[in-house]
Design a protein around this motif. Structure first.
Motif, PDB file in Angstrom:
ATOM      1  N   SER A  82      -3.225  -7.544   9.572  1.00  0.00           N
ATOM      2  CA  SER A  82      -2.157  -6.548   9.477  1.00  0.00           C
ATOM      3  C   SER A  82      -2.160  -6.008   8.051  1.00  0.00           C
ATOM      4  O   SER A  82      -2.836  -6.553   7.166  1.00  0.00           O
ATOM      5  CB  SER A  82      -0.808  -7.197   9.780  1.00  0.00           C
ATOM      6  N   GLU A  83      -1.382  -4.988   7.817  1.00  0.00           N
ATOM      7  CA  GLU A  83      -1.286  -4.441   6.458  1.00  0.00           C
ATOM      8  C   GLU A  83      -0.786  -5.512   5.488  1.00  0.00           C
ATOM      9  O   GLU A  83      -1.299  -5.646   4.382  1.00  0.00           O
ATOM     10  CB  GLU A  83      -0.361  -3.229   6.439  1.00  0.00           C
ATOM     11  N   LYS A 130      -3.969  -3.163  13.382  1.00  0.00           N
ATOM     12  CA  LYS A 130      -4.632  -4.134  12.519  1.00  0.00           C
ATOM     13  C   LYS A 130      -6.070  -3.697  12.295  1.00  0.00           C
ATOM     14  O   LYS A 130      -6.637  -2.964  13.099  1.00  0.00           O
ATOM     15  CB  LYS A 130      -4.615  -5.523  13.160  1.00  0.00           C
ATOM     16  N   LEU A 176       0.836  -1.189   0.000  1.00  0.00           N
ATOM     17  CA  LEU A 176       0.000   0.000   0.000  1.00  0.00           C
ATOM     18  C   LEU A 176       0.870   1.238   0.000  1.00  0.00           C
ATOM     19  O   LEU A 176       1.959   1.244   0.576  1.00  0.00           O
ATOM     20  CB  LEU A 176      -0.902   0.019   1.238  1.00  0.00           C
ATOM     21  N   ILE A 200      -8.977   2.265   6.215  1.00  0.00           N
ATOM     22  CA  ILE A 200      -7.817   1.402   5.958  1.00  0.00           C
ATOM     23  C   ILE A 200      -6.529   2.205   6.101  1.00  0.00           C
ATOM     24  O   ILE A 200      -5.601   1.803   6.804  1.00  0.00           O
ATOM     25  CB  ILE A 200      -7.904   0.786   4.544  1.00  0.00           C
ATOM     26  N   SER A 201      -6.490   3.352   5.461  1.00  0.00           N
ATOM     27  CA  SER A 201      -5.303   4.200   5.485  1.00  0.00           C
ATOM     28  C   SER A 201      -4.951   4.635   6.909  1.00  0.00           C
ATOM     29  O   SER A 201      -3.803   4.484   7.350  1.00  0.00           O
ATOM     30  CB  SER A 201      -5.543   5.432   4.601  1.00  0.00           C
ATOM     31  N   CYS A 227      -2.897  -6.982   2.312  1.00  0.00           N
ATOM     32  CA  CYS A 227      -2.374  -6.948   0.947  1.00  0.00           C
ATOM     33  C   CYS A 227      -2.372  -8.341   0.323  1.00  0.00           C
ATOM     34  O   CYS A 227      -2.636  -8.488  -0.872  1.00  0.00           O
ATOM     35  CB  CYS A 227      -0.979  -6.341   0.919  1.00  0.00           C
ATOM     36  N   PHE A 287      -3.758   1.459   9.194  1.00  0.00           N
ATOM     37  CA  PHE A 287      -2.438   0.911   8.903  1.00  0.00           C
ATOM     38  C   PHE A 287      -1.323   1.933   9.123  1.00  0.00           C
ATOM     39  O   PHE A 287      -0.219   1.559   9.515  1.00  0.00           O
ATOM     40  CB  PHE A 287      -2.393   0.326   7.502  1.00  0.00           C
ATOM     41  N   GLN A 288      -1.589   3.197   8.894  1.00  0.00           N
ATOM     42  CA  GLN A 288      -0.560   4.202   9.142  1.00  0.00           C
ATOM     43  C   GLN A 288      -0.266   4.342  10.635  1.00  0.00           C
ATOM     44  O   GLN A 288       0.820   4.783  11.007  1.00  0.00           O
ATOM     45  CB  GLN A 288      -0.946   5.545   8.525  1.00  0.00           C
TER      46      GLN A 288
END
Length: 99
Positions: free
Chosen positions: A69-70, A59, A2, A50-51, A74, A54-55
């Motif tokens: 997790s990111e 989770k 991402l 989501i952004s 993915c 994860f940033q």
């Protein structure tokens, strides 16, 4: 992988960059390429959730209670992109070996 660029969430796979967009009603997550929605993931999250998640290094929790997790998220996107399906539920994609 991402990428977080300005107000966009991008997903890169095999050297191709896709934009992730959404609508909050279900919510659905859309995978876009060249300005066109090419795949839809139902019962997912909005791109901004989501952004943000994860940033922060956290989770994200799916409707079935499983957390991702990111990297795991993915992997689910990659599996979906490799399938011939254009629409599916996130939990279905995640738990199904071949979709």
């Amino acid at each position: 992988m991402l990428k977080y660029i300005e107000n966009k969430l991008l997903f890169e796979m095999n050297g191709i960059t896709y934009r992730l967009t959404s609508q909050p009603y279900e919510p659905c997550l859309y995978i876009n390429y060249n300005g066109q929605i090419i795949k839809t993931i139902h019962n997912a999250w909005t791109w901004d959730t989501i952004s943000e998640t994860f940033q922060k290094g956290e989770k994200i929790e799916a409707l079935d209670g499983k957390c991702y997790s990111e990297e795991e998220f993915c992997s689910v996107l990659e599996k979906f992109m490799e399938s011939s399906r254009t629409e599916a539920d996130f939990a279905f994609i995640a738990k199904t070996e071949e979709i």
